[in-house]
Structures are given as structure tokens and as C-alpha cells.
Design a protein around this motif. Structure first.
Motif, PDB file in Angstrom:
ATOM      1  N   LYS A 223      97.356 -10.955  34.371  1.00 36.66           N
ATOM      2  CA  LYS A 223      95.946 -10.325  34.117  1.00 36.66           C
ATOM      3  C   LYS A 223      96.216  -9.042  33.614  1.00 36.66           C
ATOM      4  O   LYS A 223      95.128  -7.992  33.730  1.00 36.66           O
ATOM      5  N   VAL A 224      97.191  -8.252  33.513  1.00 31.60           N
ATOM      6  CA  VAL A 224      97.724  -6.825  33.378  1.00 31.60           C
ATOM      7  C   VAL A 224      96.906  -6.362  32.233  1.00 31.60           C
ATOM      8  O   VAL A 224      96.210  -5.272  32.149  1.00 31.60           O
ATOM      9  N   LYS A 225      97.091  -6.741  31.125  1.00 35.58           N
ATOM     10  CA  LYS A 225      96.397  -6.413  29.910  1.00 35.58           C
ATOM     11  C   LYS A 225      94.866  -6.035  30.064  1.00 35.58           C
ATOM     12  O   LYS A 225      94.360  -5.085  29.796  1.00 35.58           O
ATOM     13  N   PRO A 226      93.952  -7.212  30.397  1.00 34.69           N
ATOM     14  CA  PRO A 226      92.614  -6.789  30.605  1.00 34.69           C
ATOM     15  C   PRO A 226      92.336  -5.992  31.651  1.00 34.69           C
ATOM     16  O   PRO A 226      91.183  -4.866  31.754  1.00 34.69           O
ATOM     17  N   ASN A 277      83.155 -15.231  45.609  1.00 36.70           N
ATOM     18  CA  ASN A 277      82.195 -15.787  46.114  1.00 36.70           C
ATOM     19  C   ASN A 277      81.044 -16.453  45.090  1.00 36.70           C
ATOM     20  O   ASN A 277      80.399 -17.391  45.497  1.00 36.70           O
ATOM     21  N   MET A 278      81.614 -16.210  43.945  1.00 37.32           N
ATOM     22  CA  MET A 278      80.438 -16.790  42.776  1.00 37.32           C
ATOM     23  C   MET A 278      81.591 -17.750  41.938  1.00 37.32           C
ATOM     24  O   MET A 278      80.946 -18.043  40.784  1.00 37.32           O
ATOM     25  N   GLY A 279      82.572 -18.189  42.222  1.00 30.41           N
ATOM     26  CA  GLY A 279      83.372 -19.404  41.816  1.00 30.41           C
ATOM     27  C   GLY A 279      84.395 -18.584  40.656  1.00 30.41           C
ATOM     28  O   GLY A 279      84.881 -19.427  40.044  1.00 30.41           O
ATOM     29  N   HIS A 280      84.507 -17.370  40.762  1.00 30.20           N
ATOM     30  CA  HIS A 280      85.711 -16.830  39.653  1.00 30.20           C
ATOM     31  C   HIS A 280      87.069 -16.686  40.531  1.00 30.20           C
ATOM     32  O   HIS A 280      87.070 -16.470  41.939  1.00 30.20           O
ATOM     33  N   GLU A 281      88.023 -16.632  39.810  1.00 34.72           N
ATOM     34  CA  GLU A 281      89.493 -16.621  40.446  1.00 34.72           C
ATOM     35  C   GLU A 281      89.595 -14.937  41.301  1.00 34.72           C
ATOM     36  O   GLU A 281      90.119 -15.112  42.400  1.00 34.72           O
ATOM     37  N   GLY A 282      88.979 -13.949  40.774  1.00 33.09           N
ATOM     38  CA  GLY A 282      88.993 -12.775  41.708  1.00 33.09           C
ATOM     39  C   GLY A 282      90.165 -11.902  41.241  1.00 33.09           C
ATOM     40  O   GLY A 282      90.460 -10.551  41.513  1.00 33.09           O
ATOM     41  N   VAL A 283      91.198 -12.477  40.512  1.00 35.43           N
ATOM     42  CA  VAL A 283      92.627 -11.728  40.316  1.00 35.43           C
ATOM     43  C   VAL A 283      92.241 -10.411  39.229  1.00 35.43           C
ATOM     44  O   VAL A 283      92.820  -9.226  39.792  1.00 35.43           O
ATOM     45  N   LEU A 284      91.561 -10.486  38.247  1.00 30.50           N
ATOM     46  CA  LEU A 284      91.131  -9.560  37.453  1.00 30.50           C
ATOM     47  C   LEU A 284      90.602  -8.325  38.060  1.00 30.50           C
ATOM     48  O   LEU A 284      90.778  -7.043  38.074  1.00 30.50           O
ATOM     49  N   SER A 285      89.504  -8.785  38.888  1.00 33.40           N
ATOM     50  CA  SER A 285      88.869  -7.714  39.759  1.00 33.40           C
ATOM     51  C   SER A 285      89.783  -7.023  40.727  1.00 33.40           C
ATOM     52  O   SER A 285      89.566  -5.752  40.666  1.00 33.40           O
ATOM     53  N   ALA A 286      90.303  -7.902  41.378  1.00 31.88           N
ATOM     54  CA  ALA A 286      91.320  -7.121  42.397  1.00 31.88           C
ATOM     55  C   ALA A 286      92.481  -6.246  41.693  1.00 31.88           C
ATOM     56  O   ALA A 286      92.347  -5.078  42.110  1.00 31.88           O
ATOM     57  N   SER A 287      92.840  -6.478  40.613  1.00 33.44           N
ATOM     58  CA  SER A 287      93.769  -5.874  39.859  1.00 33.44           C
ATOM     59  C   SER A 287      93.237  -4.423  39.289  1.00 33.44           C
ATOM     60  O   SER A 287      93.645  -3.494  39.639  1.00 33.44           O
ATOM     61  N   THR A 288      92.168  -4.597  38.748  1.00 35.30           N
ATOM     62  CA  THR A 288      91.345  -3.365  38.376  1.00 35.30           C
ATOM     63  C   THR A 288      90.919  -2.660  39.428  1.00 35.30           C
ATOM     64  O   THR A 288      91.024  -1.288  39.051  1.00 35.30           O
ATOM     65  N   VAL A 289      90.243  -3.217  40.592  1.00 37.92           N
ATOM     66  CA  VAL A 289      89.661  -2.127  41.479  1.00 37.92           C
ATOM     67  C   VAL A 289      91.076  -1.564  42.215  1.00 37.92           C
ATOM     68  O   VAL A 289      91.228  -0.187  42.465  1.00 37.92           O
ATOM     69  N   MET A 290      92.030  -2.183  42.247  1.00 38.75           N
ATOM     70  CA  MET A 290      93.625  -1.354  42.803  1.00 38.75           C
ATOM     71  C   MET A 290      93.938  -0.418  41.700  1.00 38.75           C
ATOM     72  O   MET A 290      94.295   0.775  42.173  1.00 38.75           O
ATOM     73  N   LEU A 291      93.650  -0.693  40.513  1.00 40.28           N
ATOM     74  CA  LEU A 291      94.167   0.290  39.637  1.00 40.28           C
ATOM     75  C   LEU A 291      93.351   1.686  39.366  1.00 40.28           C
ATOM     76  O   LEU A 291      93.584   2.735  39.277  1.00 40.28           O
ATOM     77  N   THR A 292      92.062   1.169  39.437  1.00 40.41           N
ATOM     78  CA  THR A 292      91.046   2.341  39.136  1.00 40.41           C
ATOM     79  C   THR A 292      91.001   3.214  40.778  1.00 40.41           C
ATOM     80  O   THR A 292      90.916   4.116  40.721  1.00 40.41           O
ATOM     81  N   THR A 293      91.368   2.614  41.850  1.00 33.78           N
ATOM     82  CA  THR A 293      91.368   3.188  43.020  1.00 33.78           C
ATOM     83  C   THR A 293      92.626   4.148  43.026  1.00 33.78           C
ATOM     84  O   THR A 293      92.487   5.179  43.655  1.00 33.78           O
ATOM     85  N   MET A 294      93.642   3.835  42.515  1.00 37.92           N
ATOM     86  CA  MET A 294      94.950   4.516  42.457  1.00 37.92           C
ATOM     87  C   MET A 294      94.745   5.856  41.693  1.00 37.92           C
ATOM     88  O   MET A 294      95.053   6.888  41.824  1.00 37.92           O
ATOM     89  N   PHE A 295      94.202   5.589  40.577  1.00 35.24           N
ATOM     90  CA  PHE A 295      94.110   6.625  39.599  1.00 35.24           C
ATOM     91  C   PHE A 295      92.908   7.544  39.482  1.00 35.24           C
ATOM     92  O   PHE A 295      92.666   8.610  38.930  1.00 35.24           O
ATOM     93  N   SER A 296      91.722   7.144  39.975  1.00 31.53           N
ATOM     94  CA  SER A 296      90.470   7.641  39.938  1.00 31.53           C
ATOM     95  C   SER A 296      90.679   9.261  40.702  1.00 31.53           C
ATOM     96  O   SER A 296      90.039  10.012  40.316  1.00 31.53           O
TER      97      SER A 296
END
Length: 313
Positions: A223-226, A277-296
Motif C-alpha cells: 500500500k506504499v503508493k496511496p 474496528n469498523m471492518g477495514h484492513e487497517g494497513v493503509l492507516s498504519a502505514s500513513t500514521v507511521m510515515l506522517t509520524t516520522m516526517f511531521s
């Protein structure tokens, strides 16, 4: 240098907590079942209590600024609309997650700390939170319900399910009860204040550890592109669009810093918790949170430096 060190001190511990989750999973201290239960607890108990505490203890009458609140609200609505348009370029199964992580900041957690560190008080952070955070949460429920993967239904069923999901969502209930508590000026006993504060404080660390324990690095690369696209909008894109507008409208100092944090801080870990908790995979969310946390830490410092250099703060 001091702003850079503050940003690092604000963001690196968050990333460390996520890495601890990965480490605990690696040494079998946490398994998938335990991580899932932690996510459920944070979503159903800790986060709603934290939101209730934050809203119930705010006195709206002391520092109300209607124009500033309206600006924050409108910018959030437009940011969500932009995120939706961009999400159309990606697979439908990840649109809900993409929209949420693109617009939703950790404004309530990082915002007050960031502004207090600069000005010594929370400044306009409470007004920014009122204008954006309730809408963050309501729209997160809406988009995650509307774009829930693996389900096909007509518009009537979708609207019904979305409305039911919003009404029953624990985070929405926490916001509504907190707002009513504050508006009605219901007395809050010190025992209740301390209890809700203590319970709410576990939301972020537990959510971060659970996210790290649930994170699959192999899926993240899929999910790296999105994730990169969402991170660019979150940290750079929205600031580039709306900060010049805020300056043109006359916002400055504490107001402008609050807007900066609202637009350009990292995606909140709540994105992952809600998605899972609402039925999504969560991988994109986790990846984006990690990226934004690292670079913010670096992007926030960059924006702060630009605004100071130009004399707006």
C-alpha cells in the motif's frame, strides 16, 4: 534548533511506542488476539472517555472566537472533499481509509502541547479543536461506513447503515456527551475528572502499541503508493493550500500556529483504531500514521520556520 527538538520530542516517542508493539509481538509477549482486544478497548472505552474529558472540561464562553472556529470547520470540510476526490484514483476497498488518514490530524493531542511550548498557554488550540475535531470524528465514521470493503448495497441501505453507525459509534457518543456536559455547565466532581483523565491517558499508548503489534511490514509495502500520497497531502499539501488563505484573512500568532497544527500534524493513531474496528484492513492507516509520524517533526518545523521568517508568528 529548539523547535526541531520540540517536534522530535513530540513525535519520536510516538514512533517508539509503535516499535515497542512490533518488538512485543516479535518476542511473543503480544499475539494477534491480544492486540485485537487492545484495539477494541481503546475504541470502545479509552478514546470516548478521553474525548468526553477534553470537551467537558472546556469553558466555551471564555475564549470563543466564532470566525476562527468557522474557518477551521470550513477548511476541514474542504480538506475532506479534496481527500475524497484524490481517493477516486485508488482502489475502492481503501478509499475510506485513504480519506480518513489524509485529513485527520492528531490536533487534540499534539496541538495543545505544540502551542503551549511556543506561547506558554494553549492559546487558540481549544477553539481549533472545537472547529475541527468533532467533524474529524463524525466524518471518519461516515467515510468508513460508506466505503466499508466487501459489501454491496443500494443507496437507501448505505445511508441507513451509515446513520446507525454514526449514532452508535462510541467516539461520537463521547463527543456528544462531552459537548452537552460543557454547554449545560454540569458540575464535574474532582473524582470524576481525575478518573476520566487517567482512563483517557491510556488511549494513545495502548493504541500505538496495538498498532505496532498488528503492523505487517510486507502488507505495508503493498500500500506504499496511496500511503505516500496521503502523507504528502497531510504534511505538505493542505498547509500549502490553506495557510496562505489564513494569512490573507488576518490570522496570526497563536491562531496561525493552531491552524498549522490542524493542517500539518501527523495522522492520528485513532485512524488505525477506527479503521480496524469498523471492518477495514487497517494497513493503509498504519502505514500513513507511521510515515506522517516520522516526517511531521521536520515538516512542522519547516512551516514554523517559514511563518516566523515572514513575520506572521
Amino acid at each position: 534548533m529548539s523547535e526541531l527538538m520540540f517536534s522530535l520530542n513530540a513525535t519520536v516517542p510516538i514512533f517508539v511506542m509503535m516499535l515497542l508493539g512490533v518488538f512485543f509481538k516479535k518476542i511473543n509477549l503480544i499475539d494477534d488476539s491480544f492486540a485485537s482486544k487492545m484495539n477494541s478497548f481503546v475504541f470502545k472505552v479509552a478514546l470516548p472517555v478521553m474525548l468526553f474529558h477534553d470537551l467537558a472540561t472546556v469553558d466555551f464562553s471564555e475564549s470563543w472566537n466564532g470566525g476562527f472556529v468557522l474557518f477551521c470547520f470550513c477548511v476541514t470540510v474542504i480538506s475532506i472533499a479534496i481527500s475524497f476526490v484524490v481517493s477516486l484514483f485508488f482502489d475502492k476497498s481503501i478509499r475510506g481509509e485513504y480519506i480518513q488518514v489524509s485529513y485527520r490530524s492528531s490536533a487534540a493531542i499534539l496541538g495543545i502541547a505544540f502551542i503551549t511550548n511556543i506561547y506558554g498557554t494553549s492559546g487558540m488550540a481549544p477553539m481549533m479543536i472545537i472547529g475541527s475535531v468533532p467533524l474529524y470524528n463524525v466524518m471518519a465514521v461516515v467515510v468508513l461506513c460508506a466505503f466499508k470493503p466487501g459489501e454491496k448495497e443500494d443507496t437507501k441501505q448505505l445511508v441507513k447503515r451509515t446513520l446507525i453507525g454514526v449514532a452508535k459509534n462510541p467516539i461520537i457518543l463521547g463527543i456528544v456527551i462531552g459537548l452537552l456536559w460543557s454547554l449545560l455547565k454540569i458540575p464535574t466532581p474532582e473524582m470524576l475528572t481525575k478518573s476520566t483523565s487517567m482512563l483517557g491517558q491510556v488511549a494513545s499508548p495502548l493504541g500505538l502499541i496495538a498498532m505496532g503489534a498488528s503492523f505487517d511490514i510486507h502488507k505495508a509495502f503493498a500500500k506504499v503508493k496511496p500511503a505516500v500520497a496521503a502523507a504528502i497531502f497531510k504534511l505538505v499539501g493542505f498547509c500549502a493550500i490553506f495557510i496562505p488563505i489564513a494569512v490573507a484573512l488576518g490570522f496570526k500568532n497563536e491562531e496561525l500556529v493552531a491552524i498549522l497544527v490542524m493542517l500539518g500534524s501527523s495522522s492520528t493513531v485513532t485512524c488505525y483504531v477506527m479503521a480496524k474496528n469498523m471492518g477495514h484492513e487497517g494497513v493503509l492507516s498504519a502505514s500513513t500514521v507511521m510515515l506522517t509520524t516520522m516526517f511531521s517533526a521536520f515538516t512542522l518545523t519547516m512551516w514554523l520556520f517559514i511563518l516566523r521568517t515572514m513575520g506572521y508568528i
